[in-house]
Design a protein around this motif. Sequence first.
Motif, PDB file in Angstrom:
ATOM      1  N   GLY A 155      14.089  17.144  13.334  1.00 14.51           N
ATOM      2  CA  GLY A 155      14.619  18.451  12.942  1.00 14.51           C
ATOM      3  C   GLY A 155      13.917  18.987  11.718  1.00 14.51           C
ATOM      4  N   ALA A 156      12.596  18.794  11.669  1.00 12.26           N
ATOM      5  CA  ALA A 156      11.837  19.086  10.457  1.00 12.26           C
ATOM      6  C   ALA A 156      11.774  20.557  10.102  1.00 12.26           C
ATOM      7  N   ALA A 157      11.937  21.448  11.062  1.00 14.93           N
ATOM      8  CA  ALA A 157      11.821  22.880  10.788  1.00 14.93           C
ATOM      9  C   ALA A 157      13.161  23.530  10.474  1.00 14.93           C
ATOM     10  N   GLY A 158      14.238  22.751  10.468  1.00 10.53           N
ATOM     11  CA  GLY A 158      15.562  23.297  10.203  1.00 10.53           C
ATOM     12  C   GLY A 158      15.820  23.512   8.724  1.00 10.53           C
ATOM     13  N   GLY A 159      17.031  23.986   8.410  1.00  5.73           N
ATOM     14  CA  GLY A 159      17.371  24.300   7.031  1.00  5.73           C
ATOM     15  C   GLY A 159      17.299  23.097   6.114  1.00  5.73           C
ATOM     16  N   VAL A 160      17.753  21.935   6.570  1.00  2.00           N
ATOM     17  CA  VAL A 160      17.630  20.704   5.789  1.00  2.00           C
ATOM     18  C   VAL A 160      16.211  20.151   5.889  1.00  2.00           C
ATOM     19  N   GLY A 161      15.620  20.292   7.064  1.00  3.90           N
ATOM     20  CA  GLY A 161      14.292  19.743   7.304  1.00  3.90           C
ATOM     21  C   GLY A 161      13.228  20.265   6.355  1.00  3.90           C
ATOM     22  N   VAL A 175       4.047  12.584   6.553  1.00  4.10           N
ATOM     23  CA  VAL A 175       5.215  13.080   7.284  1.00  4.10           C
ATOM     24  C   VAL A 175       4.845  13.547   8.683  1.00  4.10           C
ATOM     25  N   LEU A 176       5.553  12.995   9.665  1.00  2.49           N
ATOM     26  CA  LEU A 176       5.560  13.536  11.021  1.00  2.49           C
ATOM     27  C   LEU A 176       6.927  14.179  11.225  1.00  2.49           C
ATOM     28  N   GLY A 177       6.948  15.361  11.816  1.00  2.00           N
ATOM     29  CA  GLY A 177       8.213  16.047  11.970  1.00  2.00           C
ATOM     30  C   GLY A 177       8.442  16.538  13.378  1.00  2.00           C
ATOM     31  N   THR A 178       9.611  16.219  13.957  1.00  8.18           N
ATOM     32  CA  THR A 178       9.908  16.707  15.301  1.00  8.18           C
ATOM     33  C   THR A 178      10.362  18.155  15.229  1.00  8.18           C
ATOM     34  N   ALA A 297      23.340  31.089  13.376  1.00 13.93           N
ATOM     35  CA  ALA A 297      23.885  30.222  14.428  1.00 13.93           C
ATOM     36  C   ALA A 297      22.973  30.137  15.643  1.00 13.93           C
ATOM     37  N   ASP A 298      22.051  31.068  15.771  1.00 19.23           N
ATOM     38  CA  ASP A 298      21.126  31.045  16.904  1.00 19.23           C
ATOM     39  C   ASP A 298      20.189  29.854  16.850  1.00 19.23           C
ATOM     40  N   ARG A 299      19.999  29.306  15.633  1.00 23.27           N
ATOM     41  CA  ARG A 299      19.192  28.089  15.409  1.00 23.27           C
ATOM     42  C   ARG A 299      17.699  28.269  15.692  1.00 23.27           C
ATOM     43  N   HIS A 300      17.254  29.477  15.913  1.00 29.17           N
ATOM     44  CA  HIS A 300      15.827  29.691  16.135  1.00 29.17           C
ATOM     45  C   HIS A 300      15.159  30.343  14.928  1.00 29.17           C
ATOM     46  N   VAL A 301      15.929  30.535  13.860  1.00 28.77           N
ATOM     47  CA  VAL A 301      15.379  31.153  12.665  1.00 28.77           C
ATOM     48  C   VAL A 301      14.622  30.092  11.865  1.00 28.77           C
ATOM     49  N   HIS A 302      13.463  30.470  11.325  1.00 28.12           N
ATOM     50  CA  HIS A 302      12.650  29.560  10.510  1.00 28.12           C
ATOM     51  C   HIS A 302      12.907  29.862   9.052  1.00 28.12           C
ATOM     52  N   GLY A 303      13.734  29.067   8.413  1.00 25.25           N
ATOM     53  CA  GLY A 303      14.083  29.307   7.025  1.00 25.25           C
ATOM     54  C   GLY A 303      15.548  29.632   6.886  1.00 25.25           C
TER      55      GLY A 303
END
Length: 309
Positions: A155-161, A175-178, A297-303
């Motif tokens: 979950g590397a591109a998520g808000g915590v990631g 770092v490798l990130g899924t 909530a759409d979870r496709h936002v980057h940032g």
Amino acid sequence: MSRAVIYETFGGPEVLELREVPEPHAGPGEVRVRVTAAGLNPMDWGIASSPEAAARFGITLPSGFGYDLAGVVDEIGSDTTGFTVGERVFGGALGRAAADFAVVDTRAGAAESLWHTPDGVSDEVAATLPIAGSTAAAALNAIDLRSGDVVLIGGAAGGVGVFAVQLARLIGAEVLGTASEGTFEFLHGFGVEPVAYGPGLADRVRALAPGGITAATDLFGAETAETALALGISPDRISTVAAGPTPPGGVRATGGIDAGPDDMTRIAEAVRTGTITVPIAATFPIEKIRDAVALQADRHVHGKVVVTL
């Protein structure tokens, strides 16, 4: 009177309403913050949409909304130390952040926290730090990440990631990130080697890291943790934050509450110096709270998504 986002029934963004409410005041050991920005997190809409999730956090209806906030101290209760009126601060107020005013308990042992905002860090950026930053720090602390490690972050591109990958890089780890392929370029910008999640993940990780990985943290579900176990990583060097209290194979379950006492100060300073970048995908005025939550909530936002007041 003041304004606050309130919901009286559980559901999607449509249940959120901006209402006039009595102005809160600081009691003993408390600080009142004039909120200027509230950062959104998945847990916010998760709580608002699920009675079970709300119960886990002690939330009952009707409820306010949000946790992460930034603003200015404008009232201090008796027996409160460490803060003065007019100081810029950021922190958390569970179910009360999306409001003109939020009262935060600053006493030792309180479930909420408040920090001083460094000069040069905007309120919009500061409002993104508490949950995502503390969770990322806890996830890496749990696996004792060290310089020279090769870590797989799920979950590397998520808000915590986005915090976890940058903190890992600052530690000196590779770092490798899924992530989904649409975020690969985004992750390359943080010095991360992206890898698509889904079936065959272990084979793709072997191809990208032929010398093997040494640690892993899963920020979304359990796929990354299960993959790391399959690759022979010891459970004590694998952590999860969203796989429930009993994650697979005895790996370490953790969360923001487990962050170290100085982690948030360290993260805020790294943001001030530019060694950690906070991508803000969108900013909405509080009157557009439903649109802001729908985007987050759409979870496709980057940032991060931020609401301003």
